[in-house]
Design a protein around this motif. Structure first.
Motif, PDB file in Angstrom:
ATOM      1  N   ASN A  91       0.826  -1.206   0.000  1.00  0.00           N
ATOM      2  CA  ASN A  91       0.000   0.000   0.000  1.00  0.00           C
ATOM      3  C   ASN A  91       0.862   1.257   0.000  1.00  0.00           C
ATOM      4  O   ASN A  91       0.556   2.234  -0.690  1.00  0.00           O
ATOM      5  CB  ASN A  91      -0.930  -0.003   1.209  1.00  0.00           C
ATOM      6  N   VAL A  92       1.944   1.218   0.803  1.00  0.00           N
ATOM      7  CA  VAL A  92       2.854   2.370   0.823  1.00  0.00           C
ATOM      8  C   VAL A  92       3.483   2.573  -0.545  1.00  0.00           C
ATOM      9  O   VAL A  92       3.574   3.701  -1.051  1.00  0.00           O
ATOM     10  CB  VAL A  92       3.934   2.168   1.907  1.00  0.00           C
ATOM     11  N   SER A  93       3.905   1.469  -1.173  1.00  0.00           N
ATOM     12  CA  SER A  93       4.517   1.576  -2.501  1.00  0.00           C
ATOM     13  C   SER A  93       3.515   2.110  -3.522  1.00  0.00           C
ATOM     14  O   SER A  93       3.868   2.918  -4.382  1.00  0.00           O
ATOM     15  CB  SER A  93       5.041   0.202  -2.939  1.00  0.00           C
ATOM     16  N   GLU A  94       2.265   1.649  -3.396  1.00  0.00           N
ATOM     17  CA  GLU A  94       1.249   2.128  -4.332  1.00  0.00           C
ATOM     18  C   GLU A  94       0.980   3.617  -4.137  1.00  0.00           C
ATOM     19  O   GLU A  94       0.856   4.367  -5.112  1.00  0.00           O
ATOM     20  CB  GLU A  94      -0.044   1.337  -4.140  1.00  0.00           C
ATOM     21  N   ARG A  95       0.914   4.056  -2.862  1.00  0.00           N
ATOM     22  CA  ARG A  95       0.706   5.483  -2.604  1.00  0.00           C
ATOM     23  C   ARG A  95       1.880   6.307  -3.119  1.00  0.00           C
ATOM     24  O   ARG A  95       1.692   7.383  -3.714  1.00  0.00           O
ATOM     25  CB  ARG A  95       0.499   5.720  -1.110  1.00  0.00           C
ATOM     26  N   GLU A  96       3.089   5.796  -2.889  1.00  0.00           N
ATOM     27  CA  GLU A  96       4.260   6.519  -3.375  1.00  0.00           C
ATOM     28  C   GLU A  96       4.266   6.585  -4.898  1.00  0.00           C
ATOM     29  O   GLU A  96       4.652   7.606  -5.489  1.00  0.00           O
ATOM     30  CB  GLU A  96       5.539   5.844  -2.870  1.00  0.00           C
ATOM     31  N   ALA A  97       3.847   5.491  -5.545  1.00  0.00           N
ATOM     32  CA  ALA A  97       3.774   5.493  -7.008  1.00  0.00           C
ATOM     33  C   ALA A  97       2.731   6.493  -7.497  1.00  0.00           C
ATOM     34  O   ALA A  97       2.961   7.214  -8.480  1.00  0.00           O
ATOM     35  CB  ALA A  97       3.446   4.089  -7.521  1.00  0.00           C
ATOM     36  N   ARG A  98       1.600   6.548  -6.805  1.00  0.00           N
ATOM     37  CA  ARG A  98       0.573   7.523  -7.192  1.00  0.00           C
ATOM     38  C   ARG A  98       1.096   8.950  -7.034  1.00  0.00           C
ATOM     39  O   ARG A  98       0.869   9.802  -7.888  1.00  0.00           O
ATOM     40  CB  ARG A  98      -0.686   7.333  -6.345  1.00  0.00           C
ATOM     41  N   ILE A  99       1.787   9.193  -5.904  1.00  0.00           N
ATOM     42  CA  ILE A  99       2.316  10.532  -5.670  1.00  0.00           C
ATOM     43  C   ILE A  99       3.354  10.894  -6.724  1.00  0.00           C
ATOM     44  O   ILE A  99       3.403  12.013  -7.228  1.00  0.00           O
ATOM     45  CB  ILE A  99       2.916  10.619  -4.253  1.00  0.00           C
ATOM     46  N   ARG A 100       4.194   9.911  -7.068  1.00  0.00           N
ATOM     47  CA  ARG A 100       5.288  10.183  -7.990  1.00  0.00           C
ATOM     48  C   ARG A 100       4.815  10.273  -9.441  1.00  0.00           C
ATOM     49  O   ARG A 100       5.331  11.091 -10.220  1.00  0.00           O
ATOM     50  CB  ARG A 100       6.346   9.086  -7.848  1.00  0.00           C
ATOM     51  N   LEU A 101       3.828   9.447  -9.814  1.00  0.00           N
ATOM     52  CA  LEU A 101       3.452   9.337 -11.213  1.00  0.00           C
ATOM     53  C   LEU A 101       2.200  10.126 -11.584  1.00  0.00           C
ATOM     54  O   LEU A 101       1.966  10.367 -12.768  1.00  0.00           O
ATOM     55  CB  LEU A 101       3.223   7.861 -11.585  1.00  0.00           C
ATOM     56  N   ARG A 102       1.396  10.503 -10.616  1.00  0.00           N
ATOM     57  CA  ARG A 102       0.140  11.166 -10.943  1.00  0.00           C
ATOM     58  C   ARG A 102       0.387  12.549 -11.524  1.00  0.00           C
ATOM     59  O   ARG A 102       1.493  13.098 -11.454  1.00  0.00           O
ATOM     60  CB  ARG A 102      -0.748  11.280  -9.703  1.00  0.00           C
ATOM     61  N   SER A 103      -0.652  13.104 -12.093  1.00  0.00           N
ATOM     62  CA  SER A 103      -0.578  14.454 -12.659  1.00  0.00           C
ATOM     63  C   SER A 103      -1.014  15.493 -11.622  1.00  0.00           C
ATOM     64  O   SER A 103      -1.774  15.197 -10.705  1.00  0.00           O
ATOM     65  CB  SER A 103      -1.483  14.554 -13.897  1.00  0.00           C
ATOM     66  N   TYR A 104      -0.490  16.684 -11.787  1.00  0.00           N
ATOM     67  CA  TYR A 104      -0.827  17.825 -10.945  1.00  0.00           C
ATOM     68  C   TYR A 104      -1.150  19.003 -11.850  1.00  0.00           C
ATOM     69  O   TYR A 104      -0.813  19.008 -13.038  1.00  0.00           O
ATOM     70  CB  TYR A 104       0.332  18.213 -10.019  1.00  0.00           C
ATOM     71  N   VAL A 105      -1.804  19.983 -11.276  1.00  0.00           N
ATOM     72  CA  VAL A 105      -2.005  21.237 -12.012  1.00  0.00           C
ATOM     73  C   VAL A 105      -1.451  22.389 -11.174  1.00  0.00           C
ATOM     74  O   VAL A 105      -1.553  22.380  -9.946  1.00  0.00           O
ATOM     75  CB  VAL A 105      -3.494  21.501 -12.351  1.00  0.00           C
ATOM     76  N   TYR A 208      -9.987  17.589 -13.129  1.00  0.00           N
ATOM     77  CA  TYR A 208      -9.312  16.723 -14.099  1.00  0.00           C
ATOM     78  C   TYR A 208      -9.258  15.307 -13.553  1.00  0.00           C
ATOM     79  O   TYR A 208      -9.587  15.048 -12.396  1.00  0.00           O
ATOM     80  CB  TYR A 208      -7.902  17.234 -14.400  1.00  0.00           C
ATOM     81  N   ARG A 209      -8.795  14.407 -14.409  1.00  0.00           N
ATOM     82  CA  ARG A 209      -8.567  13.014 -14.013  1.00  0.00           C
ATOM     83  C   ARG A 209      -7.104  12.661 -14.247  1.00  0.00           C
ATOM     84  O   ARG A 209      -6.508  13.117 -15.217  1.00  0.00           O
ATOM     85  CB  ARG A 209      -9.459  12.048 -14.812  1.00  0.00           C
ATOM     86  N   ASP A 210      -6.559  11.832 -13.339  1.00  0.00           N
ATOM     87  CA  ASP A 210      -5.181  11.388 -13.532  1.00  0.00           C
ATOM     88  C   ASP A 210      -5.170  10.007 -14.188  1.00  0.00           C
ATOM     89  O   ASP A 210      -6.219   9.445 -14.509  1.00  0.00           O
ATOM     90  CB  ASP A 210      -4.409  11.394 -12.209  1.00  0.00           C
ATOM     91  N   VAL A 211      -3.972   9.463 -14.416  1.00  0.00           N
ATOM     92  CA  VAL A 211      -3.851   8.185 -15.116  1.00  0.00           C
ATOM     93  C   VAL A 211      -4.408   7.029 -14.296  1.00  0.00           C
ATOM     94  O   VAL A 211      -4.636   5.945 -14.839  1.00  0.00           O
ATOM     95  CB  VAL A 211      -2.376   7.898 -15.478  1.00  0.00           C
ATOM     96  N   PHE A 212      -4.615   7.233 -13.008  1.00  0.00           N
ATOM     97  CA  PHE A 212      -5.187   6.192 -12.162  1.00  0.00           C
ATOM     98  C   PHE A 212      -6.710   6.238 -12.157  1.00  0.00           C
ATOM     99  O   PHE A 212      -7.355   5.460 -11.452  1.00  0.00           O
ATOM    100  CB  PHE A 212      -4.663   6.332 -10.732  1.00  0.00           C
ATOM    101  N   GLY A 213      -7.282   7.156 -12.939  1.00  0.00           N
ATOM    102  CA  GLY A 213      -8.737   7.267 -13.021  1.00  0.00           C
ATOM    103  C   GLY A 213      -9.355   8.066 -11.895  1.00  0.00           C
ATOM    104  O   GLY A 213     -10.587   8.096 -11.760  1.00  0.00           O
ATOM    105  N   CYS A 214      -8.522   8.712 -11.085  1.00  0.00           N
ATOM    106  CA  CYS A 214      -9.047   9.486  -9.961  1.00  0.00           C
ATOM    107  C   CYS A 214      -9.528  10.854 -10.429  1.00  0.00           C
ATOM    108  O   CYS A 214      -8.850  11.528 -11.210  1.00  0.00           O
ATOM    109  CB  CYS A 214      -7.969   9.664  -8.894  1.00  0.00           C
ATOM    110  N   HIS A 215     -10.684  11.245  -9.930  1.00  0.00           N
ATOM    111  CA  HIS A 215     -11.239  12.568 -10.223  1.00  0.00           C
ATOM    112  C   HIS A 215     -10.673  13.558  -9.207  1.00  0.00           C
ATOM    113  O   HIS A 215     -10.863  13.404  -8.006  1.00  0.00           O
ATOM    114  CB  HIS A 215     -12.758  12.521 -10.138  1.00  0.00           C
ATOM    115  N   ARG A 216      -9.959  14.583  -9.712  1.00  0.00           N
ATOM    116  CA  ARG A 216      -9.280  15.525  -8.833  1.00  0.00           C
ATOM    117  C   ARG A 216      -9.706  16.951  -9.156  1.00  0.00           C
ATOM    118  O   ARG A 216     -10.203  17.228 -10.248  1.00  0.00           O
ATOM    119  CB  ARG A 216      -7.755  15.378  -8.959  1.00  0.00           C
ATOM    120  N   TRP A 217      -9.479  17.838  -8.189  1.00  0.00           N
ATOM    121  CA  TRP A 217      -9.833  19.229  -8.398  1.00  0.00           C
ATOM    122  C   TRP A 217      -8.875  20.126  -7.629  1.00  0.00           C
ATOM    123  O   TRP A 217      -8.232  19.710  -6.672  1.00  0.00           O
ATOM    124  CB  TRP A 217     -11.277  19.512  -7.987  1.00  0.00           C
ATOM    125  N   GLN A 218      -8.788  21.360  -8.089  1.00  0.00           N
ATOM    126  CA  GLN A 218      -7.945  22.377  -7.452  1.00  0.00           C
ATOM    127  C   GLN A 218      -8.672  23.710  -7.496  1.00  0.00           C
ATOM    128  O   GLN A 218      -9.004  24.214  -8.577  1.00  0.00           O
ATOM    129  CB  GLN A 218      -6.603  22.494  -8.192  1.00  0.00           C
TER     130      GLN A 218
END
Length: 254
Positions: A91-105, A208-218
């Protein structure tokens, strides 16, 4: 020359001497009972020995089985702990991967000077960061005069409407979102200069949506600080209304 023949009496005496006397019935019964008792005791001793041996082996088997159960329980407990540790590490590795690989605005803003008779043009600049594209990027934006400092409820952040355009942004891409007010009149300028009780603000939300399919907002909010409004560079983020969807590794529901 010839032996003298034995007499009948002598023959009877010799036969009687060689013949064993018969035992009485009582003695024979007694001896039979004694032999039976001896055999019974012998059989009973063997049976007791077998029972003792069986009891001994049963005890050892029980102890071995109990030890085996304890060892199995300890092994299962250790394995369960290792499994939980591996799951937590995953789970930690997955969270770190999401943090490292996800998109930001990233969001910045510029504006035109405040001039009487001309509209105020504010441009929000949205940039894509991270290592992966941001898809289904949509925006809502507003501009207007609000009290300074802002109070709760002075600004309402709304999500982009269904009519909002949708685009994708690769890392490093940027888009601009201009907003234009009505022409600024003298009364509006005087209100801005009078005790600095009013400011011009720009606010909105980027989804927006990131590559993991998560719906995000800012959310974003900027304000014009100088009373005269003559310096376009004088624009700062608001002290609130610049919140995001939560922790960088979070994945909010739609």
């Amino acid at each position: 020359m010839f032996d003298k023949p034995e007499s009948k009496c002598e023959k009877g005496q010799k036969g009687y001497a060689s013949r064993r006397p018969k035992e009485s019935v009582v003695i024979r019964v007694f001896r039979a009972l004694k032999r039976h008792r001896h055999r019974a005791r012998k059989n009973e001793s063997q049976s007791q020995a077998n029972e003792r041996a069986l009891t001994k082996w049963t005890r050892w088997v029980s102890l071995f089985t109990g030890a085996l159960v304890i060892v199995s329980a300890v092994t299962a407990w250790i394995f369960e702990g290792q499994l939980h540790a591996m799951r937590d590490q995953l789970n930690v590795s997955e969270r770190e991967a999401r943090i490292r690989l996800r998109s930001y605005v990233t969001i910045a803003a510029v504006r035109s000077p405040l001039e009487i008779g001309k509209p105020l043009t504010a441009t929000v600049i949205v940039g894509a960061g991270g290592q992966t594209p941001a898809t289904n990027v949509q925006a809502s934006g507003h501009i207007g005069s609000k009290p300074f400092p802002l109070r709760d409820g002075d600004i309402i952040i709304d999500a982009p409407g269904k009519e909002a355009n949708s685009i994708s942004l690769n890392p490093g891409d940027r888009i601009t979102l201009p907003s234009v007010t009505a022409p600024i009149n003298q009364a509006a300028v005087d209100l801005l200069k009078s005790g600095q009780a009013q400011r011009f603000y720009m606010w909105g939300r980027i989804t927006y949506r990131d590559v993991f399919g998560c719906h995000r907002w800012q959310n974003y909010c900027f304000r014009v600080n100088d009373a005269n409004g003559s310096n376009p560079a004088d624009i700062d983020p608001c002290t609130k209304y610049n919140d995001a969807e939560g922790a960088p590794g979070a994945c909010p529901s739609n």
